[in-house]
Design an enzyme around this catalytic site. Structure first.
Site, PDB file in Angstrom:
ATOM      1  N   SER A 185      31.613  56.146 105.096  1.00 40.38           N
ATOM      2  CA  SER A 185      32.657  55.333 104.287  1.00 40.38           C
ATOM      3  C   SER A 185      32.013  54.140 103.866  1.00 40.38           C
ATOM      4  O   SER A 185      31.156  53.449 104.372  1.00 40.38           O
ATOM      5  CB  SER A 185      33.432  55.122 105.610  1.00 40.38           C
ATOM      6  N   TYR A 187      35.898  51.908 114.750  1.00 40.17           N
ATOM      7  CA  TYR A 187      35.626  53.014 113.862  1.00 40.17           C
ATOM      8  C   TYR A 187      34.424  53.091 112.845  1.00 40.17           C
ATOM      9  O   TYR A 187      33.685  53.877 112.684  1.00 40.17           O
ATOM     10  CB  TYR A 187      36.956  53.172 113.102  1.00 40.17           C
ATOM     11  N   LYS A 197      30.524  54.911 112.203  1.00 40.38           N
ATOM     12  CA  LYS A 197      29.851  55.458 110.876  1.00 40.38           C
ATOM     13  C   LYS A 197      28.516  54.743 110.764  1.00 40.38           C
ATOM     14  O   LYS A 197      27.629  55.645 110.397  1.00 40.38           O
ATOM     15  CB  LYS A 197      30.794  55.107 109.657  1.00 40.38           C
TER      16      LYS A 197
HETATM   17  P1  NAD Z   1      41.605  64.057 109.154  1.00 39.15           P
HETATM   18  O1  NAD Z   1      42.151  63.308 110.502  1.00 39.15           O
HETATM   19  O2  NAD Z   1      42.661  64.470 108.350  1.00 39.15           O
HETATM   20  O3  NAD Z   1      40.478  65.120 109.498  1.00 39.15           O
HETATM   21  C1  NAD Z   1      39.588  65.088 110.564  1.00 39.15           C
HETATM   22  C2  NAD Z   1      39.767  66.493 111.302  1.00 39.15           C
HETATM   23  O4  NAD Z   1      38.901  66.620 112.372  1.00 39.15           O
HETATM   24  C3  NAD Z   1      41.188  66.846 111.936  1.00 39.15           C
HETATM   25  O5  NAD Z   1      41.646  67.838 111.508  1.00 39.15           O
HETATM   26  C4  NAD Z   1      41.082  66.773 113.332  1.00 39.15           C
HETATM   27  O6  NAD Z   1      41.940  67.471 113.940  1.00 39.15           O
HETATM   28  C5  NAD Z   1      39.614  66.964 113.491  1.00 39.15           C
HETATM   29  N1  NAD Z   1      38.864  66.436 114.549  1.00 39.15           N
HETATM   30  C6  NAD Z   1      38.774  65.407 115.213  1.00 39.15           C
HETATM   31  N2  NAD Z   1      38.152  65.309 116.220  1.00 39.15           N
HETATM   32  C7  NAD Z   1      37.617  66.501 116.506  1.00 39.15           C
HETATM   33  C8  NAD Z   1      36.699  67.380 117.445  1.00 39.15           C
HETATM   34  N3  NAD Z   1      36.103  66.441 118.264  1.00 39.15           N
HETATM   35  N4  NAD Z   1      36.310  68.473 117.279  1.00 39.15           N
HETATM   36  C9  NAD Z   1      36.937  69.241 116.441  1.00 39.15           C
HETATM   37  N5  NAD Z   1      37.651  68.746 115.385  1.00 39.15           N
HETATM   38  C10 NAD Z   1      38.096  67.392 115.580  1.00 39.15           C
HETATM   39  O7  NAD Z   1      40.513  63.063 108.450  1.00 39.15           O
HETATM   40  P2  NAD Z   1      40.091  62.826 106.747  1.00 39.15           P
HETATM   41  O8  NAD Z   1      40.806  61.865 106.160  1.00 39.15           O
HETATM   42  O9  NAD Z   1      39.914  64.355 106.518  1.00 39.15           O
HETATM   43  O10 NAD Z   1      38.601  62.464 107.279  1.00 39.15           O
HETATM   44  C11 NAD Z   1      37.641  63.226 107.282  1.00 39.15           C
HETATM   45  C12 NAD Z   1      36.147  62.450 107.512  1.00 39.15           C
HETATM   46  O11 NAD Z   1      36.072  61.601 106.432  1.00 39.15           O
HETATM   47  C13 NAD Z   1      36.292  61.670 108.844  1.00 39.15           C
HETATM   48  O12 NAD Z   1      35.114  61.832 109.403  1.00 39.15           O
HETATM   49  C14 NAD Z   1      36.637  60.442 108.443  1.00 39.15           C
HETATM   50  O13 NAD Z   1      36.022  59.285 109.122  1.00 39.15           O
HETATM   51  C15 NAD Z   1      35.971  60.046 106.935  1.00 39.15           C
HETATM   52  N6  NAD Z   1      36.409  59.290 106.026  1.00 39.15           N
HETATM   53  C16 NAD Z   1      37.665  59.436 105.457  1.00 39.15           C
HETATM   54  C17 NAD Z   1      38.308  58.403 104.767  1.00 39.15           C
HETATM   55  C18 NAD Z   1      39.782  58.451 104.560  1.00 39.15           C
HETATM   56  O14 NAD Z   1      40.250  57.216 104.028  1.00 39.15           O
HETATM   57  N7  NAD Z   1      40.430  59.467 104.869  1.00 39.15           N
HETATM   58  C19 NAD Z   1      37.196  57.525 104.330  1.00 39.15           C
HETATM   59  C20 NAD Z   1      36.228  57.502 104.762  1.00 39.15           C
HETATM   60  C21 NAD Z   1      35.455  58.443 105.560  1.00 39.15           C
HETATM   61  N1  UFG Z   2      48.130  48.380 101.838  1.00 41.73           N
HETATM   62  C1  UFG Z   2      49.561  47.539 101.648  1.00 41.73           C
HETATM   63  N2  UFG Z   2      50.376  48.167 102.160  1.00 41.73           N
HETATM   64  C2  UFG Z   2      50.381  49.223 103.203  1.00 41.73           C
HETATM   65  C3  UFG Z   2      49.363  50.104 103.194  1.00 41.73           C
HETATM   66  C4  UFG Z   2      47.971  49.368 102.758  1.00 41.73           C
HETATM   67  O1  UFG Z   2      49.509  46.738 100.802  1.00 41.73           O
HETATM   68  O2  UFG Z   2      51.556  49.837 103.633  1.00 41.73           O
HETATM   69  C5  UFG Z   2      47.167  47.687 101.144  1.00 41.73           C
HETATM   70  C6  UFG Z   2      45.937  47.403 102.088  1.00 41.73           C
HETATM   71  O3  UFG Z   2      46.174  46.048 102.592  1.00 41.73           O
HETATM   72  C7  UFG Z   2      44.619  47.453 101.440  1.00 41.73           C
HETATM   73  C8  UFG Z   2      44.883  48.667 100.367  1.00 41.73           C
HETATM   74  O4  UFG Z   2      46.423  48.795 100.454  1.00 41.73           O
HETATM   75  O5  UFG Z   2      44.632  46.326 100.377  1.00 41.73           O
HETATM   76  C9  UFG Z   2      44.290  49.934 100.788  1.00 41.73           C
HETATM   77  O6  UFG Z   2      44.571  50.046 102.473  1.00 41.73           O
HETATM   78  P1  UFG Z   2      44.405  51.527 103.299  1.00 41.73           P
HETATM   79  O7  UFG Z   2      44.862  51.411 104.606  1.00 41.73           O
HETATM   80  O8  UFG Z   2      44.983  52.567 102.393  1.00 41.73           O
HETATM   81  O9  UFG Z   2      42.874  51.717 103.087  1.00 41.73           O
HETATM   82  P2  UFG Z   2      41.825  50.895 103.385  1.00 41.73           P
HETATM   83  O10 UFG Z   2      40.792  50.427 102.439  1.00 41.73           O
HETATM   84  O11 UFG Z   2      42.149  49.529 104.359  1.00 41.73           O
HETATM   85  O12 UFG Z   2      41.031  51.600 104.630  1.00 41.73           O
HETATM   86  C10 UFG Z   2      40.322  52.958 104.275  1.00 41.73           C
HETATM   87  C11 UFG Z   2      40.658  53.904 105.538  1.00 41.73           C
HETATM   88  C12 UFG Z   2      39.443  53.313 106.350  1.00 41.73           C
HETATM   89  C13 UFG Z   2      38.227  53.327 105.665  1.00 41.73           C
HETATM   90  C14 UFG Z   2      38.176  52.634 104.541  1.00 41.73           C
HETATM   91  C15 UFG Z   2      37.033  52.491 103.733  1.00 41.73           C
HETATM   92  O13 UFG Z   2      41.760  53.771 106.206  1.00 41.73           O
HETATM   93  O14 UFG Z   2      39.438  54.303 107.476  1.00 41.73           O
HETATM   94  O15 UFG Z   2      39.186  53.271 103.555  1.00 41.73           O
HETATM   95  O16 UFG Z   2      36.659  54.044 103.597  1.00 41.73           O
HETATM   96  F1  UFG Z   2      37.176  52.733 106.506  1.00 41.73           F
END
Ligand code: NAD
Ligand code: UFG
Length: 345
Positions: A128, A153, A157
């Site tokens: 991330s 969290y 990473k």
């Molecule tokens: P998500 O929660 O939708 O998907 C993760 C999946 O993993 C879920 O289906 C959950 O049930 C499964 N899971 C969790 N722990 C498990 C375990 N121990 N064994 C088997 N399954 C398990 O999340 P996502 O948004 O699809 O994110 C996927 C990956 O990308 C994650 O590693 C997350 O940290 C990373 N990531 C996500 C974002 C974001 O904003 N969505 C940003 C940066 C990185």
């Molecule tokens: N925001 C609002 N109102 C809301 C929700 C969010 O104004 O109701 C704003 C936040 O303050 C931020 C921006 O929208 O400025 C984006 O917020 P998100 O929560 O959508 O995303 P973040 O950038 O804070 O974090 C996301 C994931 C984290 C990850 C990060 C970088 O949630 O897990 O991106 O990958 F670490």
């Protein structure tokens, strides 16, 4: 030539499900393992409706090494892993740090441990942009300094990246691609799969689409006094299908021996910083639906501005995030509407 089988952990989740679609469409056989802690089985139906193929699915927990051993015994043709399985809620990680360290790190360590003995050649890891913290300069390249993590969290990473690096430097006969995602948003254009947040969403786009649907009264914009042109925070919102496609390119490159080194790191973003207020505008213009919103105090721990320099991914992977933001917002809205039709939300 037939493509090798890919194990997708967390493959019923948000980014995982979109990636399984792209993998299958590119001809890769897939097996998913997911414990359904943050997703559900119906996602498999959506993937099948889009691709015509139901991916093999194992309901199981990646922190349980016996389950993984059995999976590799049952699928001796796995050559690559894409590891999405992780817990991802920043706030929850502050409340339950051990759960986050255990889930995210045990999962990775188990997978790394089982790769070589089972003939698996490479692993793609979901990292991330959170590893850059509040960068001194934007856009950030892969060489931008890593800052101390501000949540358990985020720390999982950073530690995961270190574990992969140390393991490969030890001479382990495996390769890895570390992908640093910026802010994934949107849904598949078919509206068959998308993001399914549990309870009240923390993230901007699900909160926005739920507000547009009338599920939430109004969207709070967390802060309008940041040092940005309109005062709201700036992010690099990347379409989830663009993001999914990068995984197909990355695993193909790694498994065909084209990696320049055993570990490669790529930023996955658009290269375009968009403010929270600009994103609301983009949604309203694309959909014609107004989003009631008001300015609220800053949210603790928020980064002011971060966006990617995706040049490495553009040139080396030959991948580019090119979905227009209007299309991404429309897809997010259509997905929200589909959830309503299905009586889910
Ligand atoms: P998500 O929660 O939708 O998907 C993760 C999946 O993993 C879920 O289906 C959950 O049930 C499964 N899971 C969790 N722990 C498990 C375990 N121990 N064994 C088997 N399954 C398990 O999340 P996502 O948004 O699809 O994110 C996927 C990956 O990308 C994650 O590693 C997350 O940290 C990373 N990531 C996500 C974002 C974001 O904003 N969505 C940003 C940066 C990185
Ligand atoms: N925001 C609002 N109102 C809301 C929700 C969010 O104004 O109701 C704003 C936040 O303050 C931020 C921006 O929208 O400025 C984006 O917020 P998100 O929560 O959508 O995303 P973040 O950038 O804070 O974090 C996301 C994931 C984290 C990850 C990060 C970088 O949630 O897990 O991106 O990958 F670490």
């Amino acid at each position: 030539m037939t493509k090798p089988r890919i194990l997708v952990t967390g493959g019923t989740g948000y980014i995982g499900s979109h990636t399984v679609v792209e993998l299958q469409q590119a001809g890769y056989p897939v097996v998913i393992i997911d414990n359904l802690s943050n997703s559900n089985r119906e996602v498999l139906d959506g993937i099948e409706r889009i691709t015509g193929t139901r991916p093999d699915f194992v309901e199981g927990d990646c922190t349980d090494i016996a389950t993984l051993r059995q999976l590799f015994a049952d699928y001796s043709d796995i050559k690559g892993i894409i590891n999405f399985a992780a817990s991802k809620a920043v706030g929850e990680s502050v409340e339950k740090p051990l759960m986050y360290y255990r889930n995210n790190l045990d999962t990775l360590i188990n997978l790394l441990d089982l790769m070589a003995p089972n003939g698996v050649e490479g692993i793609v890891f979901s990292s991330s942009c959170t590893v850059y913290g509040e960068p001194d300069i934007n856009p950030v390249t892969e060489n931008t300094p890593i800052k101390k993590a501000t949540s358990p969290y985020g720390n999982t990473k950073q530690i995961s990246e270190d574990i992969i690096t140390d393991f490969i430097h030890s001479g382990a006969p495996v390769k890895s691609v570390i992908l640093r995602y910026f802010n994934p948003v949107g849904a598949h254009p078919s509206s068959e799969i998308g993001e399914l947040p549990n309870g009240v969403p923390n993230n901007l786009v699900p909160y926005l689409t739920q507000t547009a649907m009338g599920i939430r009264k109004e969207l709070s914009v967390f802060g309008d006094d940041y040092d940005t042109p309109d005062g709201s925070c700036i992010r690099d919102f990347i379409d989830v299908v663009d993001l999914a496609k990068a995984h197909v390119t990355a695993i193909g490159r790694m498994l065909s021996g084209k990696s320049e080194s055993a570990i490669e790191i790529f930023n996955l973003g658009t290269g375009r910083g968009v403010s929270v207020l600009e994103l609301i505008d983009a949604f309203e213009s694309a959909t014609g639906v107004k989003v009631p919103h008001r300015i609220a105090p800053r949210r603790a721990g928020d980064i002011e501005k971060v966006w990617a320099d995706p040049t490495r991914a553009n040139t080396i992977l030959g991948w580019k995030a090119d979905t227009p933001i209007a299309d991404t917002m429309l897809n997010a809205w259509h997905w929200q509407q589909r959830l309503r039709q299905r009586g889910i939300m």
